[in-house]
Motif scaffolding. Structure first.
Motif, mmCIF file in Angstrom:
data_model
loop_
_atom_site.group_PDB
_atom_site.id
_atom_site.type_symbol
_atom_site.label_atom_id
_atom_site.label_comp_id
_atom_site.label_asym_id
_atom_site.label_seq_id
_atom_site.Cartn_x
_atom_site.Cartn_y
_atom_site.Cartn_z
ATOM 1 N N UNK A 3 13.406 38.949 46.025
ATOM 2 C CA UNK A 3 13.765 38.678 44.636
ATOM 3 C C UNK A 3 12.525 38.678 43.739
ATOM 4 N N UNK A 4 11.362 38.768 44.324
ATOM 5 C CA UNK A 4 10.105 38.744 43.571
ATOM 6 C C UNK A 4 9.832 40.114 42.945
ATOM 7 N N UNK A 5 9.306 40.116 41.738
ATOM 8 C CA UNK A 5 9.022 41.377 41.049
ATOM 9 C C UNK A 5 7.803 42.111 41.619
ATOM 10 N N UNK A 6 7.094 41.511 42.540
ATOM 11 C CA UNK A 6 5.920 42.137 43.158
ATOM 12 C C UNK A 6 6.269 42.915 44.428
ATOM 13 N N UNK A 7 7.528 42.861 44.866
ATOM 14 C CA UNK A 7 7.884 43.437 46.161
ATOM 15 C C UNK A 7 7.579 44.923 46.242
ATOM 16 N N UNK A 8 7.826 45.688 45.197
ATOM 17 C CA UNK A 8 7.563 47.128 45.266
ATOM 18 C C UNK A 8 6.087 47.424 45.524
ATOM 19 N N UNK A 9 5.188 46.701 44.912
ATOM 20 C CA UNK A 9 3.761 46.937 45.156
ATOM 21 C C UNK A 9 3.396 46.545 46.582
ATOM 22 N N UNK A 10 4.043 45.520 47.102
ATOM 23 C CA UNK A 10 3.791 45.120 48.492
ATOM 24 C C UNK A 10 4.310 46.196 49.432
ATOM 25 N N UNK A 11 5.485 46.723 49.132
ATOM 26 C CA UNK A 11 6.053 47.768 49.972
ATOM 27 C C UNK A 11 5.165 49.017 49.968
ATOM 28 N N UNK A 12 4.617 49.376 48.796
ATOM 29 C CA UNK A 12 3.696 50.527 48.744
ATOM 30 C C UNK A 12 2.457 50.264 49.599
ATOM 31 N N UNK A 13 1.967 49.029 49.591
ATOM 32 C CA UNK A 13 0.799 48.691 50.405
ATOM 33 C C UNK A 13 1.127 48.822 51.882
ATOM 34 N N UNK A 14 2.285 48.338 52.277
ATOM 35 C CA UNK A 14 2.707 48.414 53.685
ATOM 36 C C UNK A 14 2.899 49.866 54.109
ATOM 37 N N UNK A 15 3.402 50.692 53.199
ATOM 38 C CA UNK A 15 3.637 52.104 53.505
ATOM 39 C C UNK A 15 2.361 52.940 53.463
ATOM 40 N N UNK A 18 -0.781 52.565 48.671
ATOM 41 C CA UNK A 18 -1.513 51.822 47.642
ATOM 42 C C UNK A 18 -3.015 51.976 47.855
ATOM 43 N N UNK A 19 -3.745 51.783 46.790
ATOM 44 C CA UNK A 19 -5.208 51.826 46.863
ATOM 45 C C UNK A 19 -5.701 50.598 47.636
ATOM 46 N N UNK A 20 -6.938 50.632 48.119
ATOM 47 C CA UNK A 20 -7.471 49.453 48.814
ATOM 48 C C UNK A 20 -7.406 48.185 47.964
ATOM 49 N N UNK A 21 -7.704 48.310 46.682
ATOM 50 C CA UNK A 21 -7.660 47.131 45.809
ATOM 51 C C UNK A 21 -6.234 46.601 45.688
ATOM 52 N N UNK A 22 -5.261 47.507 45.576
ATOM 53 C CA UNK A 22 -3.853 47.085 45.475
ATOM 54 C C UNK A 22 -3.385 46.442 46.779
ATOM 55 N N UNK A 23 -3.906 46.917 47.913
ATOM 56 C CA UNK A 23 -3.543 46.302 49.203
ATOM 57 C C UNK A 23 -4.075 44.875 49.285
ATOM 58 N N UNK A 24 -5.276 44.656 48.780
ATOM 59 C CA UNK A 24 -5.847 43.303 48.772
ATOM 60 C C UNK A 24 -4.995 42.376 47.907
ATOM 61 N N UNK A 25 -4.612 42.859 46.726
ATOM 62 C CA UNK A 25 -3.770 42.053 45.837
ATOM 63 C C UNK A 25 -2.419 41.755 46.479
ATOM 64 N N UNK A 26 -1.848 42.747 47.167
ATOM 65 C CA UNK A 26 -0.562 42.547 47.834
ATOM 66 C C UNK A 26 -0.691 41.495 48.932
ATOM 67 N N UNK A 27 -1.767 41.567 49.706
ATOM 68 C CA UNK A 27 -1.978 40.590 50.775
ATOM 69 C C UNK A 27 -2.136 39.183 50.206
ATOM 70 N N UNK A 28 -2.876 39.076 49.111
ATOM 71 C CA UNK A 28 -3.039 37.765 48.465
ATOM 72 C C UNK A 28 -1.693 37.230 47.979
#
Length: 107
Positions: A3-15, A18-28
């Motif tokens: 339900x979180x609006x950040x899920x799509x960016x997290x999914x891109x990181x998992x797939x 995403x850029x390295x910086x976006x992966x760090x933000x997703x992990x955080x």
């Protein structure tokens, strides 16, 4: 899906999209958001389960038919592109010519 609006960016990181910086933000974010953490665990569990399914051998005749169909589709797309390219180039050339004539008339 979370339900979180950040899920799509997290999914891109998992797939891996995403850029390295976006992966760090997703992990955080996942460390702080219980909803995303729960969905991420479920997603990873499903992916592991799917990867554990053994692949079945493909019938060689079916493989050849699929490859032939794909090659035919690729050839048709190439033919279409080659037929349309001169028309597109001509349209661009005419447009540029008209623009240059119009620009010259304004001066």
């Amino acid at each position: 899906m979370s339900s979180c609006d950040q899920w799509q960016s997290i999914q891109r990181a998992v797939d891996g999209e995403a850029s390295p910086a976006a992966r760090v933000l997703a992990a955080q974010h996942v460390r702080q958001c219980q909803a995303c953490r729960t969905v991420l665990r479920s997603t990873l569990r499903i992916r592991r389960a799917i990867r554990s399914i053994p692949l079945l051998p493909l019938d060689p005749a079916l493989s050849r038919r699929i490859q032939a169909a794909l090659m035919l589709q690729r050839a048709r797309l190439l033919q279409t592109w080659l037929r349309r390219t001169p028309a597109h180039a001509a349209t661009i050339l005419v447009g540029c010519t008209l623009l240059s004539l119009r620009g010259g008339a304004a001066n």
